[in-house]
Write an enzyme that holds these catalytic residues in place. Sequence first.
Site, PDB file in Angstrom:
ATOM      1  N   TYR A 105       0.809  -1.229   0.000  1.00 49.47           N
ATOM      2  CA  TYR A 105       0.000   0.000   0.000  1.00 49.47           C
ATOM      3  C   TYR A 105       0.838   1.273   0.000  1.00 49.47           C
ATOM      4  CZ  TYR A 105      -3.868  -3.029   1.421  1.00 49.47           C
ATOM      5  OH  TYR A 105      -4.827  -4.004   1.467  1.00 49.47           O
ATOM      6  N   TRP A 106       0.371   2.265  -0.738  1.00 49.49           N
ATOM      7  CA  TRP A 106       0.898   3.629  -0.667  1.00 49.49           C
ATOM      8  C   TRP A 106      -0.310   4.506  -0.345  1.00 49.49           C
ATOM      9  CZ3 TRP A 106       2.550  -0.107  -3.859  1.00 49.49           C
ATOM     10  CH2 TRP A 106       3.937  -0.266  -4.060  1.00 49.49           C
ATOM     11  N   LYS A 231     -19.450 -13.475   9.974  1.00 50.48           N
ATOM     12  CA  LYS A 231     -19.102 -14.143   8.704  1.00 50.48           C
ATOM     13  C   LYS A 231     -17.969 -15.109   8.990  1.00 50.48           C
ATOM     14  CE  LYS A 231     -18.063 -10.096   7.432  1.00 50.48           C
ATOM     15  NZ  LYS A 231     -17.257  -9.101   6.732  1.00 50.48           N
ATOM     16  N   ARG A 232     -18.071 -16.309   8.453  1.00 48.89           N
ATOM     17  CA  ARG A 232     -17.046 -17.305   8.774  1.00 48.89           C
ATOM     18  C   ARG A 232     -16.562 -18.043   7.536  1.00 48.89           C
ATOM     19  NH1 ARG A 232     -18.500 -21.162  13.113  1.00 48.89           N
ATOM     20  NH2 ARG A 232     -20.312 -21.593  11.810  1.00 48.89           N
ATOM     21  N   ALA A 263     -15.150 -10.745  -0.906  1.00 47.25           N
ATOM     22  CA  ALA A 263     -16.219 -11.650  -0.459  1.00 47.25           C
ATOM     23  C   ALA A 263     -17.036 -11.003   0.669  1.00 47.25           C
ATOM     24  CB  ALA A 263     -15.640 -12.981  -0.001  1.00 47.25           C
ATOM     25  N   ASP A 265     -17.095  -7.864   1.562  1.00 48.37           N
ATOM     26  CA  ASP A 265     -17.693  -6.591   1.139  1.00 48.37           C
ATOM     27  C   ASP A 265     -18.996  -6.833   0.376  1.00 48.37           C
ATOM     28  OD1 ASP A 265     -15.247  -5.683   2.066  1.00 48.37           O
ATOM     29  OD2 ASP A 265     -14.392  -5.495   0.056  1.00 48.37           O
TER      30      ASP A 265
HETATM   31  P1  ADP Z   1     -14.221 -11.537   4.771  1.00 48.89           P
HETATM   32  O1  ADP Z   1     -13.985 -11.469   3.275  1.00 48.89           O
HETATM   33  O2  ADP Z   1     -14.792 -10.267   5.315  1.00 48.89           O
HETATM   34  O3  ADP Z   1     -13.045 -12.068   5.544  1.00 48.89           O
HETATM   35  P2  ADP Z   1     -15.454 -14.151   4.808  1.00 48.89           P
HETATM   36  O4  ADP Z   1     -14.160 -14.751   4.405  1.00 48.89           O
HETATM   37  O5  ADP Z   1     -16.121 -14.691   6.004  1.00 48.89           O
HETATM   38  O6  ADP Z   1     -15.409 -12.575   4.980  1.00 48.89           O
HETATM   39  O7  ADP Z   1     -16.417 -14.327   3.545  1.00 48.89           O
HETATM   40  C1  ADP Z   1     -17.625 -13.617   3.425  1.00 48.89           C
HETATM   41  C2  ADP Z   1     -18.630 -14.497   2.732  1.00 48.89           C
HETATM   42  O8  ADP Z   1     -18.088 -14.973   1.495  1.00 48.89           O
HETATM   43  C3  ADP Z   1     -19.024 -15.732   3.496  1.00 48.89           C
HETATM   44  O9  ADP Z   1     -20.062 -15.464   4.416  1.00 48.89           O
HETATM   45  C4  ADP Z   1     -19.478 -16.654   2.382  1.00 48.89           C
HETATM   46  O10 ADP Z   1     -20.798 -16.378   2.001  1.00 48.89           O
HETATM   47  C5  ADP Z   1     -18.576 -16.251   1.216  1.00 48.89           C
HETATM   48  N1  ADP Z   1     -17.429 -17.175   1.086  1.00 48.89           N
HETATM   49  C6  ADP Z   1     -16.165 -16.985   1.504  1.00 48.89           C
HETATM   50  N2  ADP Z   1     -15.395 -18.041   1.197  1.00 48.89           N
HETATM   51  C7  ADP Z   1     -16.206 -18.938   0.576  1.00 48.89           C
HETATM   52  C8  ADP Z   1     -16.030 -20.230   0.004  1.00 48.89           C
HETATM   53  N3  ADP Z   1     -14.846 -20.859   0.035  1.00 48.89           N
HETATM   54  N4  ADP Z   1     -17.117 -20.836  -0.551  1.00 48.89           N
HETATM   55  C9  ADP Z   1     -18.318 -20.233  -0.585  1.00 48.89           C
HETATM   56  N5  ADP Z   1     -18.551 -19.018  -0.066  1.00 48.89           N
HETATM   57  C10 ADP Z   1     -17.510 -18.373   0.503  1.00 48.89           C
END
Ligand code: ADP
Length: 314
Positions: A105-106, A231-232, A263, A265
Amino acid sequence: MNNKCRIALFGECMIEMRGQMFGTMQQNFGGDTLNTAVYLARLGADAGIEVSYATQLGTDAYSDAMVAAWQLEGIDVSMVARDEGKMPGLYTIQVDDAGERTFYYWRDMSAAKDYFHEGQASALEDRIESLDAFYYSGISLAVLPPEGRERLFSFVDRLRARGGKVFFDNNFRKRLWMADADATKWYDRAFATSDMVMITLEDNQAIYDIADEESALAHCYSLPPDEVVIKRGVDPTIVRIRGMEPIIVPTFKVPKVVDTTGAGDSFAGGYLAARLQGQPPETAARSGNKIASIVVQHPGAIIPREAMPVFFFS
Ligand code: ADP
């Protein structure tokens, strides 16, 4: 919340360069809250959700091109300030042979930092009466100087006092908080003054120095907002509504994950689009997971319009 509504999102959008170091690079722009604004505008326009993006740019050609692109997405840009002495920040993405990405980043001198000019009201503050809701992230907070953060929190307090809703995503970049002894203090304030928060567990672990995922989850359950969305990644999303059992919402299986940039966002855009139309949290989480599942199957944070899903809430 009613059907017709105006939301402002605040943050920083930067010039993106992706490709080979000192070789061919593809230019674009990106930033967490801007990505969310794009998805929310795309998904919410037909339902009467009006999206404004608040930031500061320069008066250079790159800044002009960003504003023009946002307008094409249907985003209102009347809250975008311009500073002729500044430029947008810039980042590069290097992808190694294993597909692992490294970001550089800049952004120390970027225009967005000074959105809340001393002694001068911003368009966001000036137009508070026109807003029903506001969204920002831990990155929006991090790029502001302490005085700017105070102004942001004062704006948030005033908006909520008027009945507006405030949404916060805990997006954390350790590097941006290096100069700050106490990121937790600022996050505590953001959590305490939000109606709904979106959490990535690893980010909360890093912010609060929480050792394991179970403790991080317990910490999330204890957060002040009535609505906490956890979110996971590929694992089911959890929504904790105060006074209720946690709601578990599965994610969508995808044949191949191409790039997870954006993802979270896009999830936020899908979630907000549903909630701002009065849909329940479970439907909103499904809507967020749906759009995110499509985004991870495309390179980059913003997918082509043709790839957008046709939404229906069920
Ligand atoms: P962030 O990008 O904020 O770290 P996450 O990694 O939890 O958030 O991802 C946000 C969303 O993206 C998840 O809730 C899910 O819907 C989708 N997502 C992320 N990784 C996958 C994956 N491998 N397969 C399907 N959906 C995914």
